[in-house]
Design a protein around this motif. Structure first.
Motif, PDB file in Angstrom:
ATOM      1  N   HIS A 117       0.818  -1.207   0.000  1.00  0.00           N
ATOM      2  CA  HIS A 117       0.000   0.000   0.000  1.00  0.00           C
ATOM      3  C   HIS A 117       0.858   1.265   0.000  1.00  0.00           C
ATOM      4  O   HIS A 117       1.957   1.288   0.563  1.00  0.00           O
ATOM      5  N   SER A 118       0.338   2.314  -0.613  1.00  0.00           N
ATOM      6  CA  SER A 118       0.927   3.631  -0.455  1.00  0.00           C
ATOM      7  C   SER A 118       0.727   4.079   0.995  1.00  0.00           C
ATOM      8  O   SER A 118      -0.166   3.587   1.686  1.00  0.00           O
ATOM      9  N   PRO A 136      -2.528   3.420   5.485  1.00  0.00           N
ATOM     10  CA  PRO A 136      -2.553   2.990   4.085  1.00  0.00           C
ATOM     11  C   PRO A 136      -3.359   3.994   3.262  1.00  0.00           C
ATOM     12  O   PRO A 136      -4.509   4.289   3.588  1.00  0.00           O
ATOM     13  N   VAL A 138      -4.749   5.844  -0.503  1.00  0.00           N
ATOM     14  CA  VAL A 138      -5.237   5.521  -1.855  1.00  0.00           C
ATOM     15  C   VAL A 138      -4.049   5.431  -2.800  1.00  0.00           C
ATOM     16  O   VAL A 138      -3.180   6.320  -2.809  1.00  0.00           O
ATOM     17  N   LYS A 139      -4.001   4.381  -3.559  1.00  0.00           N
ATOM     18  CA  LYS A 139      -2.879   4.161  -4.460  1.00  0.00           C
ATOM     19  C   LYS A 139      -2.788   5.281  -5.492  1.00  0.00           C
ATOM     20  O   LYS A 139      -3.765   5.657  -6.119  1.00  0.00           O
ATOM     21  N   ARG A 197      -7.194   4.637   2.305  1.00  0.00           N
ATOM     22  CA  ARG A 197      -7.791   3.585   1.482  1.00  0.00           C
ATOM     23  C   ARG A 197      -9.246   3.344   1.872  1.00  0.00           C
ATOM     24  O   ARG A 197      -9.632   3.495   3.027  1.00  0.00           O
ATOM     25  N   GLU A 198     -10.022   2.927   0.909  1.00  0.00           N
ATOM     26  CA  GLU A 198     -11.435   2.688   1.180  1.00  0.00           C
ATOM     27  C   GLU A 198     -11.659   1.434   2.019  1.00  0.00           C
ATOM     28  O   GLU A 198     -12.545   1.379   2.860  1.00  0.00           O
ATOM     29  N   THR A 199     -10.860   0.380   1.778  1.00  0.00           N
ATOM     30  CA  THR A 199     -11.090  -0.903   2.442  1.00  0.00           C
ATOM     31  C   THR A 199      -9.901  -1.288   3.299  1.00  0.00           C
ATOM     32  O   THR A 199      -8.761  -0.950   3.005  1.00  0.00           O
TER      33      THR A 199
END
Length: 489
Positions: A50-51, A91, A93-94, A154-156
């Motif tokens: 992850h970013s 983490p 969003v990419k 991140r969403e998830t």
């Protein structure tokens, strides 16, 4: 016709002074061209899938005092909790880009940290503070933290479901991001562990690294929402207005009590964000970071938080586990790294799973701790937790030294290896801590032992000469000794 002659600067005498000056000048230009710190290395990139994002959050507190002790010079309270400051690694969003510059490893104003180090050395005055400031600038003044500032979460989050093909690895789900609250050591700050924290974030965890204002950090700037600022420095017993009954152990306990209050305030802020008050936290944050916090509602797993710390912070983390889990400290596990040898007694009243990791230097050096060997005290503590029916481990990371989990060896690998006796590659050193932390976090969520935590005791006592009583897989035997492990889980 006159001969063309080069100016003197272009036809120098090759004296030792000239050669040294030229090499130094070339090195400075090289560092400037490549964006490198003058006297250290850049921090490495994170290696997880992850970013990584980072946000500095400073939140006002209720102004409570954890002690009535005051400063001699001003009469002001020494342990007044005005705000709590922490960095959140998460983490991201990419591919998300930030329009904000990366955080400096030594926060501005750099002179505060420099003066704090001078105070630690007991040589703080105008001249030495200036020397320390210039030296700190040369060593790491331009070093930046690798995480992207204030990018979306991140969403998830990982769901930590175990499958036949991905044993021990988290799958994507919606269980909420696991949360770790991290407490730094003496003479350190929240930015001394950025790679460890960022690596965990790159693997799916949210890590809140606290800046302690208890006198153990070199220096920190308290910022209020009304725009006022106040520097807080390291302080010792001699600067406090106390009588002879307040000695060094009393000071350490007062610091640990203040640290616990900061830990509880950090949990309060994280819970508020998760409960949907992210916009309020952003509005009240004088650091002006957290644009995405309103979207964090329900995304943190605040029902299963892990407390962690290194050295003095490890002692504080153990103290915070007394009575946990409870509303103020919802800790269901503790990750304890090199618990302090001079930071006060270690709390044995622990009723949740814990993992205690010693660096090689911490286990190797025989230290008397309140009348017993420190190693024995730690071992007995972990065995007591197992006797209560909670899973607990105690192990040594071979080849590492006390600073190996910090950023210091990454910035100065040669110097730190020479001065601390560390023999492990500096990146491998941090990776060992990150890997075993991830295995412990997976156990916390899935209650299943994997990797190193699935092995039995190999060395009941630290032993630098033998292979131990239990054979270890090749993957581990060069890096670990296991002193205590659960009989069954």
């Amino acid at each position: 016709m006159s001969r063309f002659r080069l100016p003197p600067i272009l036809r120098p005498r090759l004296t030792p002074k000239y050669v040294v000056s030229s090499v130094a000048a070339i090195y400075v230009v090289y560092c400037w061209l490549w964006g490198m710190p003058l006297l250290s290395s850049n921090l490495p990139a994170y290696t997880g899938p992850h970013s990584v994002g980072v946000i500095d959050i400073e939140s006002p507190c209720d102004g409570r005092k954890t002690s009535d002790v005051k400063f001699k010079s001003t009469g002001e309270p020494a342990f007044l909790l005005e705000t709590v400051l922490f960095s959140v690694y998460y983490p991201a969003v990419k591919g998300a880009k930030s329009d904000k510059p990366k955080h400096l490893w030594v926060p501005k104003p750099l002179a505060i940290t420099a003066e704090g180090y001078a105070k630690f050395a007991h040589i703080s005055n105008f001249l030495t503070n200036s020397i320390f400031t210039v030296a700190l600038w040369g060593i790491a003044g331009s070093t930046t933290i690798q995480a992207n500032v204030d990018v979306p979460l991140r969403e998830t989050a990982p769901s930590f479901k175990f499958t036949e093909h991905r044993e021990g690895k988290p799958e994507v789900g919606n269980d909420g991001f696991p949360v770790i609250v991290f407490s730094h050591g003496m003479a350190s700050s929240r930015t001394d562990y950025t790679h460890f924290c960022g690596e965990l974030a790159s693997r799916g965890y949210v890590v809140a690294a606290i800046e302690h204002r208890d006198g153990s950090s070199p220096g920190s700037m308290v910022m209020n929402i009304d725009g006022t600022e106040r520097p807080v420095y390291h302080f010792g017993l001699g600067e406090l207005d106390v009588d002879n009954s307040f000695d060094t152990p009393e000071l350490k306990q007062a610091q640990l009590d203040f640290r616990q209050a900061e830990i509880e305030e950090t949990v309060r802020v994280l819970r508020a964000i998760n409960d949907g008050s992210g916009a309020t936290i952003l509005e009240m944050n004088p650091r002006k970071e957290g644009d995405d916090l309103p979207n964090w509602e329900g995304k943190l797993d605040m029902t299963n938080v892990t407390i962690s710390g290194h050295s003095y912070g490890a002692t504080g983390a153990l103290q915070a586990l007394k009575g946990a889990p409870c509303p103020q400290r919802p800790f269901h596990g503790g990750l304890i790294l090199d618990p302090g040898k001079s930071s006060g007694p270690l709390n044995h009243d622990v009723d949740v799973p814990i993992l205690i990791v010693h660096s090689n230097s911490w286990s190797k050096k025989h230290s008397i701790f309140f009348g017993q060997p420190h190693f024995t005290v730690v071992k007995d503590l972990v065995m007591d937790v197992n006797k209560r029916g909670r899973a607990a481990w105690f192990m040594t990371s071979l080849g590492t030294s006390h600073p190996s989990v910090t950023d210091a060896p990454l910035l100065e690998p040669t110097l730190l290896s020479w001065t601390t006796g560390s023999t492990i590659d500096v990146i491998d050193g941090v990776r060992m801590y990150v890997n075993v932390t991830e295995e412990f976090m997976l156990f916390q969520k899935a209650h299943r032992r994997t990797g190193l935590l699935a092995l039995e005791v190999t060395h009941p006592d630290y032993d630098s000469t033998s292979n131990g009583t239990q054979e270890m897989p090749e993957l581990y035997h060069r890096f670990w000794q296991i002193h205590v492990a659960p009989d069954s889980v």
